[in-house]
Write an enzyme that holds these catalytic residues in place. Structure first.
Site, PDB file in Angstrom:
ATOM      1  N   HIS A  92      51.501 -77.337  11.391  1.00 14.75           N
ATOM      2  CA  HIS A  92      52.937 -77.189  11.609  1.00 14.75           C
ATOM      3  C   HIS A  92      53.531 -78.557  11.906  1.00 14.75           C
ATOM      4  O   HIS A  92      52.992 -79.321  12.703  1.00 14.75           O
ATOM      5  CB  HIS A  92      53.216 -76.262  12.801  1.00 14.75           C
ATOM      6  CG  HIS A  92      54.670 -76.167  13.117  1.00 14.75           C
ATOM      7  ND1 HIS A  92      55.526 -75.352  12.402  1.00 14.75           N
ATOM      8  CD2 HIS A  92      55.441 -76.820  14.022  1.00 14.75           C
ATOM      9  CE1 HIS A  92      56.747 -75.503  12.874  1.00 14.75           C
ATOM     10  NE2 HIS A  92      56.725 -76.382  13.854  1.00 14.75           N
ATOM     11  N   ASP A  98      61.867 -64.037  18.189  1.00 10.53           N
ATOM     12  CA  ASP A  98      62.235 -65.450  18.105  1.00 10.53           C
ATOM     13  C   ASP A  98      63.524 -65.631  17.308  1.00 10.53           C
ATOM     14  O   ASP A  98      64.390 -66.411  17.699  1.00 10.53           O
ATOM     15  CB  ASP A  98      61.103 -66.277  17.469  1.00 10.53           C
ATOM     16  CG  ASP A  98      61.556 -67.707  17.241  1.00 10.53           C
ATOM     17  OD1 ASP A  98      61.885 -68.369  18.244  1.00 10.53           O
ATOM     18  OD2 ASP A  98      61.651 -68.142  16.078  1.00 10.53           O
ATOM     19  N   ARG A 120      70.321 -68.985  21.387  1.00 15.38           N
ATOM     20  CA  ARG A 120      70.190 -70.345  21.937  1.00 15.38           C
ATOM     21  C   ARG A 120      71.117 -71.322  21.222  1.00 15.38           C
ATOM     22  O   ARG A 120      71.707 -72.212  21.829  1.00 15.38           O
ATOM     23  CB  ARG A 120      68.738 -70.827  21.813  1.00 15.38           C
ATOM     24  CG  ARG A 120      67.801 -70.171  22.806  1.00 15.38           C
ATOM     25  CD  ARG A 120      66.351 -70.450  22.464  1.00 15.38           C
ATOM     26  NE  ARG A 120      66.036 -71.862  22.416  1.00 15.38           N
ATOM     27  CZ  ARG A 120      65.089 -72.399  21.636  1.00 15.38           C
ATOM     28  NH1 ARG A 120      64.347 -71.646  20.855  1.00 15.38           N
ATOM     29  NH2 ARG A 120      64.869 -73.694  21.658  1.00 15.38           N
ATOM     30  N   SER A 157      59.041 -70.803  20.942  1.00 20.95           N
ATOM     31  CA  SER A 157      59.633 -70.408  19.655  1.00 20.95           C
ATOM     32  C   SER A 157      58.695 -70.805  18.506  1.00 20.95           C
ATOM     33  O   SER A 157      58.339 -69.989  17.647  1.00 20.95           O
ATOM     34  CB  SER A 157      60.992 -71.094  19.521  1.00 20.95           C
ATOM     35  OG  SER A 157      61.467 -71.050  18.209  1.00 20.95           O
ATOM     36  N   LYS A 203      55.580 -68.067  16.239  1.00 27.87           N
ATOM     37  CA  LYS A 203      55.440 -67.877  14.792  1.00 27.87           C
ATOM     38  C   LYS A 203      54.052 -68.304  14.330  1.00 27.87           C
ATOM     39  O   LYS A 203      53.451 -67.686  13.457  1.00 27.87           O
ATOM     40  CB  LYS A 203      56.538 -68.653  14.061  1.00 27.87           C
ATOM     41  CG  LYS A 203      57.913 -68.017  14.279  1.00 27.87           C
ATOM     42  CD  LYS A 203      59.053 -68.892  13.804  1.00 27.87           C
ATOM     43  CE  LYS A 203      59.349 -70.025  14.744  1.00 27.87           C
ATOM     44  NZ  LYS A 203      60.645 -70.640  14.680  1.00 27.87           N
TER      45      LYS A 203
HETATM   46  N1  URA Z   1      61.911 -75.019  15.718  1.00 26.15           N
HETATM   47  C1  URA Z   1      61.737 -73.728  16.096  1.00 26.15           C
HETATM   48  O1  URA Z   1      61.159 -72.929  15.353  1.00 26.15           O
HETATM   49  N2  URA Z   1      62.212 -73.350  17.296  1.00 26.15           N
HETATM   50  C2  URA Z   1      62.835 -74.190  18.137  1.00 26.15           C
HETATM   51  O2  URA Z   1      63.224 -73.783  19.210  1.00 26.15           O
HETATM   52  C3  URA Z   1      63.018 -75.514  17.739  1.00 26.15           C
HETATM   53  C4  URA Z   1      62.539 -75.912  16.504  1.00 26.15           C
END
Ligand code: URA
Length: 441
Positions: free
Chosen positions: A82, A161, A168, A183, A187
Site C-alpha cells: 500500500h 470506512d 471526516r 482508515s 481496508k
Molecule cells: N487514505 C485513506 O484511505 N484514509 C485516510 O484517512 C487517509 C488517506
C-alpha cells in the site's frame, strides 16, 4: 449503551472499550447513529487521540463492518502493498508483476485517484479494454489462472470506512493519526493478505510533510497490522520530487513498461526493487538471509530478463486490455499538444516541487477534482531534471502533454516556479528515509 456517553468519555480523555468502539462502528454503519453524534465523537478523537489498543479495536471493527476477503483458495499466504499516495507513483504497476514473476500470487484490490494523487486503476485504464471492475468470481479466477489480478476495491469491503471518511472530509477531522491509520489499515486487513508492505511517503507531494510525521503514521499502521496478526514492514520514502520522470496516466504506464524491461529511470527502478525485495521477504523468499542484498539482485535480474514484463502482459490480457499498446508504447493515448519548459538559469536543480507538478497534472485533466469527473489518460508531464542535476540555461526541464489550450496555460502557470535553481551544487534527495519493521513492535 448510549452514544452521548461515549462522546463525553472521549471528550474527557478516557479510553473507549472494545465494546464501545463496536457499538459506534456497527451503529453508524447501520444508520442508527446520526451524523452529528458521529462527528462529535470524531472531533473528540481528533483532539484526544487513541491508545494503541483503541486504534486496533477501531480498525478491526471497521474491517469487519463488511466482507473480509479470504484468499485461501488462491494462496496460503498473500502479500499486499500500500502506498500512502504520491506524485508519479506508479510503483504498483511495476512491483506487483515483478513479485508475481517469482511465483508469489498477487490478488490485489486498488483505488482510483482523487485530487492530488493518481490511482493505479486510472493508470491501467489508459490501456484500451482494461476492465478493473471484476466480480469476486472473476477476480478469483484470474488470480488462480494468471497468478496476478489487479482490480477495483469491492464496495462491500470496510463500508464503515467509506461512511466515516465522507464525514471526516467535511468536519475537519481528516488529519488525525489514529483515524488515518485505522482508515487505511481497515481496508488492508479486509483485503486478506498475511504480509503487508507499506510505502509511506514524506514530502511536499504527500499527506505527511516530514519524515518524522511519516514515521509516526507508519508506526501506527505497523502496530495495527502486528496486533491483527499480520507480518508488517513500512518503508518511509521521499516525496519532495515526483517519483520517476512521468506524471499522468498513459505516460506512467509507458514508464512502468520501460521499468519492467529494466530500462526505467534509476529512481523508480531502485524504489521498486526495494519494495519488491521486502514483499518477497515477507512471502518467505530470502527470509533466512540477514540482509536483502541477494534478493535485490534477484529482483533486478527479473526486471532486466523480461520476466516481470511477461507477468504485466499476462495481467493486461486477463483483464481484457489491448496488449499491442504495451508492446508498442506509441499506441497508448497521446496528447495533441506538447510544450517544452526550459531552464531560465544555469546552475543546479535545487527543487522539483512535487505538489506543484501534481496540481498542474490535475489542471491538464489527468486527475479528478470530484468523484464524478472523467479523466484524460493522455495528458501529463514528463520531467527531465532531478534535484542535484547540473543544468544550463535553455536546457529542457519538462515536457507538458495537453489536449486543450486553456488547460495548458493553467498548467504552465502552476509549473512556473516548480523548478528551483541554485548556483551552488545541491545534494540529491534520498529515495528512503528509513524502515519501520513489524518484528520490532
Ligand atoms: N487514505 C485513506 O484511505 N484514509 C485516510 O484517512 C487517509 C488517506
Amino acid at each position: 449503551m448510549r452514544m452521548i456517553d461515549l462522546i463525553e468519555k472521549k471528550r474527557d480523555g478516557q479510553p473507549l472499550s472494545n465494546s464501545e468502539i463496536r457499538f459506534f462502528i456497527n451503529g453508524f454503519t447501520a444508520g442508527d447513529i446520526p451524523d452529528y453524534q458521529a462527528s462529535a465523537l470524531l472531533m473528540a478523537i481528533f483532539f484526544q487521540g487513541m491508545s494503541r489498543a483503541e486504534t486496533v479495536n477501531l480498525t478491526m471493527a471497521m474491517a469487519e463492518s463488511g466482507d473480509m476477503l479470504d484468499l485461501s483458495d488462491i494462496t496460503d499466504y498473500a502479500v499486499d502493498k500500500h502506498s500512502s499516495g504520491g506524485v508519479g507513483d506508479k510503483t504498483s504497476l511495476i512491483v506487483l508483476p515483478l513479485v508475481a514473476s517469482f511465483g508469489v500470487p498477487i490478488a490485489k484490490m486498488s483505488g482510483r485517484g482523487l485530487g492530488f494523487t493518481g490511482g493505479t486503476l486510472d493508470k491501467l485504464e489508459s490501456i484500451s479494454g482494461y476492465d478493473a471492475n471484476l466480480s469476486e468470481t472473476e477476480f478469483r479466477r484470474i488470480a488462480r489462472e494468471t497468478g496476478i489480478v489487479l482490480a477495483g476495491q469491492s464496495k462491500s469491503m470496510a463500508p464503515a470506512d467509506g461512511k466515516i471518511y465522507a464525514l471526516r472530509d467535511v468536519t475537519g477531522t481528516v488529519a488525525s493519526l489514529p483515524l488515518i491509520a485505522s482508515s487505511i489499515m481497515s481496508k488492508k486487513l479486509a483485503a486478506g493478505a498475511g504480509g503487508i508492505v507499506l510505502d509511506v511517503k514524506a514530502g511536499n507531494g504527500s499527506f505527511m510533510k516530514t519524515p518524522g510525521e511519516a514515521r509516526a503514521l507508519a508506526t501506527a499502521m505497523v502496530r495495527i497490522g502486528v496486533d491483527a496478526g499480520r507480518d508488517m514492514v513500512a518503508l518511509l520514502s521521499d516525496m519532495n520530487q515526483p517519483l520517476g520522470a512521468a506524471v499522468g496516466n498513459a505516460l506512467e504506464v509507458s514508464e512502468a513498461v520501460k521499468t519492467l524491461k529494466g530500462k526505467g529511470p534509476e529512481d523508480i527502478h531502485d524504489h521498486c526493487v526495494e519494495i519488491a525485495a521486502h514483499m518477497l521477504r515477507l512471502a518467505g523468499r530470502g527470509e533466512s538471509r540477514t540482509d536483502l542484498t541477494e534478493t535485490r539482485h534477484e529482483v533486478d535480474r527479473a526486471l532486466r530478463s523480461g520476466d516481470a514484463f511477461e507477468y504485466f502482459g499476462r495481467m493486461v490480457a486477463a483483464h481484457g486490455g489491448d496488449l499491442r499498446q504495451v508492446e508498442d508504447l506509441s499506441r497508448l493515448p497521446q496528447a495533441r499538444l506538447r510544450y517544452n519548459l526550459l531552464a531560465r538559469d544555469g546552475g543546479f536543480v535545487a527543487a522539483v516541487e512535487a505538489d506543484k507538478v501534481a496540481w498542474a497534472a490535475l489542471a491538464l485533466g489527468a486527475g479528478r477534482s470530484s468523484k464524478e469527473d472523467a479523466i484524460d489518460h493522455a495528458v501529463g508531464i514528463e520531467i527531465h531534471a532531478n534535484v542535484g542535476d547540473p543544468v544550463s540555461a535553455g536546457e529542457l526541464l519538462m515536457t507538458v502533454h495537453a489536449n486543450d489550450d486553456g488547460r495548458l496555460q493553467a498548467a504552465l502557470e502552476l509549473l512556473a516556479d516548480a523548478v528551483k535553481h541554485s548556483a551552488e551544487p545541491v545534494p540529491r534527495l534520498p529515495l528512503f528515509h528509513g524502515v519501520v519493521e513489524g518484528r520490532d513492535m
